[in-house]
Write a protein that holds these residues in place. Structure first.
Motif, PDB file in Angstrom:
ATOM      1  N   GLN A  55      35.115 -15.086  91.051  1.00 57.69           N
ATOM      2  CA  GLN A  55      35.250 -14.957  89.607  1.00 57.69           C
ATOM      3  C   GLN A  55      33.907 -15.161  88.916  1.00 57.69           C
ATOM      4  N   ARG A  56      33.143 -16.131  89.379  1.00 56.90           N
ATOM      5  CA  ARG A  56      31.847 -16.423  88.765  1.00 56.90           C
ATOM      6  C   ARG A  56      30.884 -15.252  88.960  1.00 56.90           C
ATOM      7  N   VAL A  57      30.885 -14.688  90.157  1.00 57.49           N
ATOM      8  CA  VAL A  57      30.015 -13.543  90.436  1.00 57.49           C
ATOM      9  C   VAL A  57      30.398 -12.362  89.550  1.00 57.49           C
ATOM     10  N   GLY A  96      25.156 -19.632  96.712  1.00 54.87           N
ATOM     11  CA  GLY A  96      25.871 -18.399  97.029  1.00 54.87           C
ATOM     12  C   GLY A  96      25.959 -17.452  95.847  1.00 54.87           C
ATOM     13  N   VAL A  97      26.274 -18.005  94.668  1.00 54.47           N
ATOM     14  CA  VAL A  97      26.368 -17.181  93.458  1.00 54.47           C
ATOM     15  C   VAL A  97      25.003 -16.619  93.092  1.00 54.47           C
ATOM     16  N   LYS A  98      23.987 -17.461  93.146  1.00 54.36           N
ATOM     17  CA  LYS A  98      22.633 -17.031  92.774  1.00 54.36           C
ATOM     18  C   LYS A  98      22.130 -15.920  93.696  1.00 54.36           C
ATOM     19  N   GLU A  99      22.402 -16.060  94.982  1.00 52.05           N
ATOM     20  CA  GLU A  99      21.951 -15.055  95.949  1.00 52.05           C
ATOM     21  C   GLU A  99      22.610 -13.701  95.688  1.00 52.05           C
ATOM     22  N   ARG A 100      23.912 -13.719  95.466  1.00 53.33           N
ATOM     23  CA  ARG A 100      24.617 -12.464  95.214  1.00 53.33           C
ATOM     24  C   ARG A 100      24.197 -11.836  93.896  1.00 53.33           C
ATOM     25  N   LEU A 101      24.008 -12.660  92.879  1.00 53.32           N
ATOM     26  CA  LEU A 101      23.610 -12.117  91.577  1.00 53.32           C
ATOM     27  C   LEU A 101      22.211 -11.520  91.618  1.00 53.32           C
ATOM     28  N   ASN A 102      21.313 -12.156  92.349  1.00 60.74           N
ATOM     29  CA  ASN A 102      19.965 -11.586  92.469  1.00 60.74           C
ATOM     30  C   ASN A 102      20.012 -10.197  93.092  1.00 60.74           C
ATOM     31  N   GLN A 103      20.874 -10.032  94.093  1.00 58.91           N
ATOM     32  CA  GLN A 103      21.016  -8.718  94.731  1.00 58.91           C
ATOM     33  C   GLN A 103      21.650  -7.710  93.781  1.00 58.91           C
ATOM     34  N   ILE A 104      22.683  -8.136  93.062  1.00 61.86           N
ATOM     35  CA  ILE A 104      23.375  -7.244  92.124  1.00 61.86           C
ATOM     36  C   ILE A 104      22.425  -6.780  91.019  1.00 61.86           C
ATOM     37  N   LEU A 105      21.689  -7.724  90.436  1.00 58.85           N
ATOM     38  CA  LEU A 105      20.787  -7.380  89.335  1.00 58.85           C
ATOM     39  C   LEU A 105      19.651  -6.481  89.816  1.00 58.85           C
ATOM     40  N   PHE A 120      30.029   3.631  74.302  1.00 59.87           N
ATOM     41  CA  PHE A 120      30.988   3.467  73.212  1.00 59.87           C
ATOM     42  C   PHE A 120      31.314   1.985  73.008  1.00 59.87           C
ATOM     43  N   SER A 121      31.497   1.279  74.109  1.00 61.38           N
ATOM     44  CA  SER A 121      31.693  -0.175  74.067  1.00 61.38           C
ATOM     45  C   SER A 121      31.288  -0.751  75.410  1.00 61.38           C
ATOM     46  N   LEU A 122      30.734  -1.956  75.375  1.00 63.61           N
ATOM     47  CA  LEU A 122      30.308  -2.635  76.600  1.00 63.61           C
ATOM     48  C   LEU A 122      30.566  -4.121  76.421  1.00 63.61           C
ATOM     49  N   SER A 123      31.398  -4.663  77.284  1.00 60.35           N
ATOM     50  CA  SER A 123      31.792  -6.065  77.176  1.00 60.35           C
ATOM     51  C   SER A 123      30.750  -6.992  77.797  1.00 60.35           C
ATOM     52  N   ARG A 124      30.596  -8.159  77.201  1.00 59.84           N
ATOM     53  CA  ARG A 124      29.777  -9.218  77.808  1.00 59.84           C
ATOM     54  C   ARG A 124      30.514  -9.851  78.985  1.00 59.84           C
ATOM     55  N   GLY A 125      31.832  -9.799  78.930  1.00 60.14           N
ATOM     56  CA  GLY A 125      32.640 -10.391  79.992  1.00 60.14           C
ATOM     57  C   GLY A 125      33.179 -11.766  79.671  1.00 60.14           C
ATOM     58  N   ASP A 126      32.693 -12.354  78.576  1.00 63.00           N
ATOM     59  CA  ASP A 126      33.145 -13.706  78.229  1.00 63.00           C
ATOM     60  C   ASP A 126      33.775 -13.765  76.843  1.00 63.00           C
ATOM     61  N   GLU A 127      34.298 -12.637  76.376  1.00 58.63           N
ATOM     62  CA  GLU A 127      34.881 -12.599  75.032  1.00 58.63           C
ATOM     63  C   GLU A 127      36.255 -13.251  74.940  1.00 58.63           C
ATOM     64  N   GLY A 128      36.843 -13.554  76.078  1.00 56.77           N
ATOM     65  CA  GLY A 128      38.167 -14.171  76.060  1.00 56.77           C
ATOM     66  C   GLY A 128      39.273 -13.129  76.089  1.00 56.77           C
ATOM     67  N   ILE A 161      36.355   5.417  80.759  1.00 58.02           N
ATOM     68  CA  ILE A 161      36.569   3.976  80.934  1.00 58.02           C
ATOM     69  C   ILE A 161      36.032   3.575  82.302  1.00 58.02           C
ATOM     70  N   LEU A 162      35.116   2.622  82.303  1.00 61.76           N
ATOM     71  CA  LEU A 162      34.481   2.203  83.548  1.00 61.76           C
ATOM     72  C   LEU A 162      34.744   0.726  83.795  1.00 61.76           C
ATOM     73  N   ASP A 163      35.234   0.411  84.979  1.00 60.08           N
ATOM     74  CA  ASP A 163      35.482  -0.975  85.353  1.00 60.08           C
ATOM     75  C   ASP A 163      34.522  -1.365  86.469  1.00 60.08           C
ATOM     76  N   PHE A 164      33.768  -2.440  86.241  1.00 61.43           N
ATOM     77  CA  PHE A 164      32.808  -2.905  87.237  1.00 61.43           C
ATOM     78  C   PHE A 164      33.490  -3.816  88.251  1.00 61.43           C
ATOM     79  N   LYS A 165      33.125  -3.646  89.503  1.00 60.09           N
ATOM     80  CA  LYS A 165      33.672  -4.456  90.577  1.00 60.09           C
ATOM     81  C   LYS A 165      32.543  -5.142  91.344  1.00 60.09           C
TER      82      LYS A 165
END
Length: 272
Positions: A55-57, A96-105, A120-128, A161-165
């Protein structure tokens, strides 16, 4: 005044009733019972407040994509990657989170798939929790919740509509259908398609479309789930001692990875 209360449905609820193909071994009704019915109990609330590593990643990956496009220079500048990493405060995350995020970014910097798109719209992911969409199906009404990651416009004006995985799970077409149903209510005059993009594997799904009859079938299925979920909640509130009967457990290897294993009496944590 707030919106009137109604039973609800979402892709998340659907996936907890019936897991995606290939993930059946992870399915457990009791997990849904904890997450959806007993969520206000202090022990359960505390667990739900803790993000699991996946979830954090996923959350930080979505935020990372947002920040790359919040300032167009970040994808052009040599220090853009470092800027986004700093905004996300990756130094405070677990290894673990930092390593995966560095690769993703890094991968997104190399292949910024939204660059040049008409976003058209892009979510931050933390809007609730998103605003509910009121859906009527016959004489029954329910709220649909659909948190959409991104919508961009195709050259012909079609909403994409695009969903990131993240991770290695296969794409679940049901999620695309739920988003297309939501779009048919939010933007009734616009044609819409949907797709998935895995930020770790750099894999894009084929575009998914839905006919009016397919969307109606999804609407009926979501109505059925909303009804059943409400019935089960009422059964539990009348007889809390029947929790395990209403939400049967599925103990096994998957218990090791369940966030509720420390409070679930059926958890088989000793399995190696």
């Amino acid at each position: 005044m707030g919106k009137a209360w109604l039973p609800f449905a979402s892709y998340n609820l659907w996936s907890q009733f019936a897991p995606p193909v290939g993930q059946e071994r992870w399915y457990c009704d009791m997990k849904r019972g904890y997450a959806k019915v007993r969520k206000r109990e202090p022990e359960v609330t505390a667990i739900l407040a803790e993000d699991t590593q996946p979830q954090r990643v996923g959350l930080l990956a979505q935020r990372g994509v947002y920040e790359f496009h919040a300032d167009a220079q970040r994808l052009a500048n040599d220090d853009g990657l470092a800027q986004v990493s700093q905004i996300l405060r990756l130094e405070q995350e677990s290894h673990g989170v930092k390593e995966r995020l560095n690769q993703i970014l890094s991968k997104y910097c190399e292949n910024p798939i939204l660059l040049g798109k008409r976003i058209f719209s892009l979510s931050r992911g933390d809007e609730g929790v998103p605003e509910p969409i009121r859906i009527r199906c016959g004489n029954y009404a329910f709220h649909l919740f659909a948190a959409i990651d991104c919508i961009f416009l195709e050259p012909d004006g079609t909403l994409h509509i695009l969903d990131f995985k993240t991770g290695r799970s296969d794409f679940d077409e049901r999620q695309a259908f739920v988003y297309l149903l939501a779009a048919s209510y939010l933007y009734p005059q616009r044609r819409a398609i949907a797709s998935f993009y895995n930020l770790e594997l750099c894999k894009w799904s084929e575009p998914i479309t839905a006919t009016a009859s397919q969307l109606n079938a999804v609407r009926i299925e979501l109505m059925r789930l909303a009804q059943r979920h409400e019935w089960e909640k009422k059964q539990y509130r009348k007889n809390p001692v029947d929790f395990e009967r209403i939400f049967p457990p599925n103990p096994g290897f998957q218990c090791k990875h369940c966030q509720f294993n420390r409070i679930c009496q059926f958890s088989t944590r000793e399995i190696s």
